[in-house]
Design a protein around this motif. Structure first.
Motif, PDB file in Angstrom:
ATOM      1  N   PHE A 156       0.809  -1.223   0.000  1.00 34.04           N
ATOM      2  CA  PHE A 156       0.000   0.000   0.000  1.00 34.04           C
ATOM      3  C   PHE A 156       0.844   1.276   0.000  1.00 34.04           C
ATOM      4  CE2 PHE A 156      -2.080  -3.418   2.460  1.00 34.04           C
ATOM      5  CZ  PHE A 156      -3.043  -3.762   1.523  1.00 34.04           C
ATOM      6  N   MET A 157       1.930   1.248  -0.758  1.00 33.56           N
ATOM      7  CA  MET A 157       2.773   2.436  -0.885  1.00 33.56           C
ATOM      8  C   MET A 157       1.951   3.584  -1.469  1.00 33.56           C
ATOM      9  SD  MET A 157       5.749   1.587   0.264  1.00 33.56           S
ATOM     10  CE  MET A 157       6.769   2.912  -0.392  1.00 33.56           C
ATOM     11  N   GLY A 158       2.144   4.786  -0.912  1.00 28.41           N
ATOM     12  CA  GLY A 158       1.419   5.950  -1.392  1.00 28.41           C
ATOM     13  C   GLY A 158      -0.009   6.030  -0.904  1.00 28.41           C
ATOM     14  N   SER A 159      -0.378   5.211   0.097  1.00 24.87           N
ATOM     15  CA  SER A 159      -1.749   5.191   0.602  1.00 24.87           C
ATOM     16  C   SER A 159      -2.175   6.561   1.129  1.00 24.87           C
ATOM     17  CB  SER A 159      -1.872   4.159   1.715  1.00 24.87           C
ATOM     18  OG  SER A 159      -3.136   4.231   2.350  1.00 24.87           O
ATOM     19  N   LEU A 160      -3.430   6.907   0.879  1.00 22.63           N
ATOM     20  CA  LEU A 160      -4.006   8.149   1.394  1.00 22.63           C
ATOM     21  C   LEU A 160      -4.578   7.971   2.797  1.00 22.63           C
ATOM     22  CD1 LEU A 160      -5.987   9.211  -1.814  1.00 22.63           C
ATOM     23  CD2 LEU A 160      -3.733  10.042  -1.065  1.00 22.63           C
ATOM     24  N   CYS A 161      -4.480   6.780   3.319  1.00 26.05           N
ATOM     25  CA  CYS A 161      -5.116   6.428   4.588  1.00 26.05           C
ATOM     26  C   CYS A 161      -4.064   6.082   5.633  1.00 26.05           C
ATOM     27  CB  CYS A 161      -6.058   5.240   4.377  1.00 26.05           C
ATOM     28  SG  CYS A 161      -6.831   4.635   5.877  1.00 26.05           S
ATOM     29  N   ALA A 162      -4.240   6.640   6.842  1.00 27.01           N
ATOM     30  CA  ALA A 162      -3.287   6.384   7.918  1.00 27.01           C
ATOM     31  C   ALA A 162      -3.638   5.138   8.725  1.00 27.01           C
ATOM     32  CB  ALA A 162      -3.222   7.590   8.845  1.00 27.01           C
ATOM     33  N   GLU A 163      -4.802   4.544   8.483  1.00 26.40           N
ATOM     34  CA  GLU A 163      -5.231   3.384   9.265  1.00 26.40           C
ATOM     35  C   GLU A 163      -4.416   2.141   8.893  1.00 26.40           C
ATOM     36  OE1 GLU A 163      -7.016   4.634  11.296  1.00 26.40           O
ATOM     37  OE2 GLU A 163      -8.255   6.157  10.374  1.00 26.40           O
ATOM     38  N   TRP A 164      -4.344   1.203   9.825  1.00 30.75           N
ATOM     39  CA  TRP A 164      -3.728  -0.082   9.531  1.00 30.75           C
ATOM     40  C   TRP A 164      -4.655  -0.860   8.630  1.00 30.75           C
ATOM     41  CZ3 TRP A 164      -2.032  -1.748  15.136  1.00 30.75           C
ATOM     42  CH2 TRP A 164      -1.091  -0.834  15.615  1.00 30.75           C
ATOM     43  N   GLU A 165      -4.085  -1.473   7.608  1.00 32.08           N
ATOM     44  CA  GLU A 165      -4.914  -2.181   6.644  1.00 32.08           C
ATOM     45  C   GLU A 165      -5.612  -3.383   7.278  1.00 32.08           C
ATOM     46  OE1 GLU A 165      -0.697  -3.877   6.220  1.00 32.08           O
ATOM     47  OE2 GLU A 165      -1.602  -1.887   6.450  1.00 32.08           O
TER      48      GLU A 165
END
Length: 281
Positions: free
Chosen positions: A103-112
């Motif tokens: 999830f590189m570059g993810s817009l989300c700070a949550e743990w997947e």
């Protein structure tokens, strides 16, 4: 109520988990022999994870973790990132990443969401619904993938690091010496017990890790439904009667969408939320 299983039932006075007598390893894998011939479809298909032939199917999305002990729904994240929630959404697509693994570059700070493991709160809510849709809630089979580290005295301590832990139960050691249920690409330990056993794998394992683990497959003796948490999927699939599927979709405690047998959960299945080009190193 399966969510109401008391901690007193599987802990001792000092706190460690103790083995659960309700779960037992089967001497052979014949109870699961019906599954392999019923698995159909292309890579990623619903019925390649859960058997074909059921009236309806549903996908339960594993919740994301917020790092503070709370959980987040996929639909909430999709709304925040300007994406669209739908039955075939993929996590990397709704967080705006071209990387379905890291999830590189993810817009989300949550743990997947966790792959291959449905959280205990969701599993308890699901078991309450499942119990009402079988004549055999006290007679179920459970499969655990043979490769989980806790079955082999191992615990993950980093993305690629493991350490040895002590204390898998004698039941696990015995089960590892028994025949496996062999399905395409996966081998499983096969256990039996009441439906509440789905919430007791942690105590059956007996590892000092004490981390909850859901079954990878489970079903009742009458095969009225079957539940699959494939180790590479961040969702759990259920096949069963239309009434059961509707109850799961309508549950306030689960995030679930009805799916079709040939729907795909592969990385490229989300054709609505377009991912950006790969991030260059």
């Amino acid at each position: 109520m399966y969510r109401g299983v008391s901690a007193d039932e599987n802990t001792d006075a000092a706190g460690p988990r103790v083995s659960d007598p309700e779960l037992r390893a089967l001497d052979d894998a014949s109870a699961g022999a019906w599954i392999a011939p019923s698995l159909t479809g292309e890579f990623g298909a619903v019925t390649l994870a859960v058997p074909s032939g059921y009236e309806a199917y549903v996908r339960i999305f594993h919740p994301a973790q917020d790092g503070r002990g709370g959980v987040r729904r996929w639909s909430e994240i999709a709304h925040e990132t300007g994406r669209h929630a739908h039955r075939l959404m993929q996590w990397h697509a709704i967080v705006g990443s071209s990387d379905p693994l890291n999830f590189m570059g993810s817009l989300c700070a949550e743990w997947e969401p966790e792959r291959g493991n449905l959280d205990q709160a969701s599993l308890a809510a699901l078991c309450d619904l499942l119990a009402a849709h079988t004549a055999n809630p006290e007679d179920c089979c459970f499969c655990m993938w043979e490769g989980w580290g806790e079955l082999h005295h191992e615990k993950r301590i980093g993305k690629h690091a493991w350490q040895t832990v002590a204390g898998v139960s004698q039941q696990v050691q015995d089960a590892l010496g028994r025949p496996r249920l062999r399905l395409p690409g996966r081998n499983y330990l096969l256990l039996a017990g009441s439906l509440r056993g789905a919430l007791r794998l942690e105590s059956w394992i007996g590892s000092s890790w004490r981390r909850p683990r859901s079954p990878n497959l489970f079903w009742p003796e009458d095969r009225a439904w079957c539940v699959a948490s494939e180790i590479d999927f961040d969702s759990t699939l259920v096949g069963g009667a239309a009434g059961l599927v509707q109850a799961i979709v309508e549950s306030a405690e689960l995030e679930a969408w009805a799916v079709e047998p040939d729907d795909s959960l592969a990385d490229d299945a989300d054709e609505i939320n377009v991912v950006p080009p790969p991030v260059e190193a």
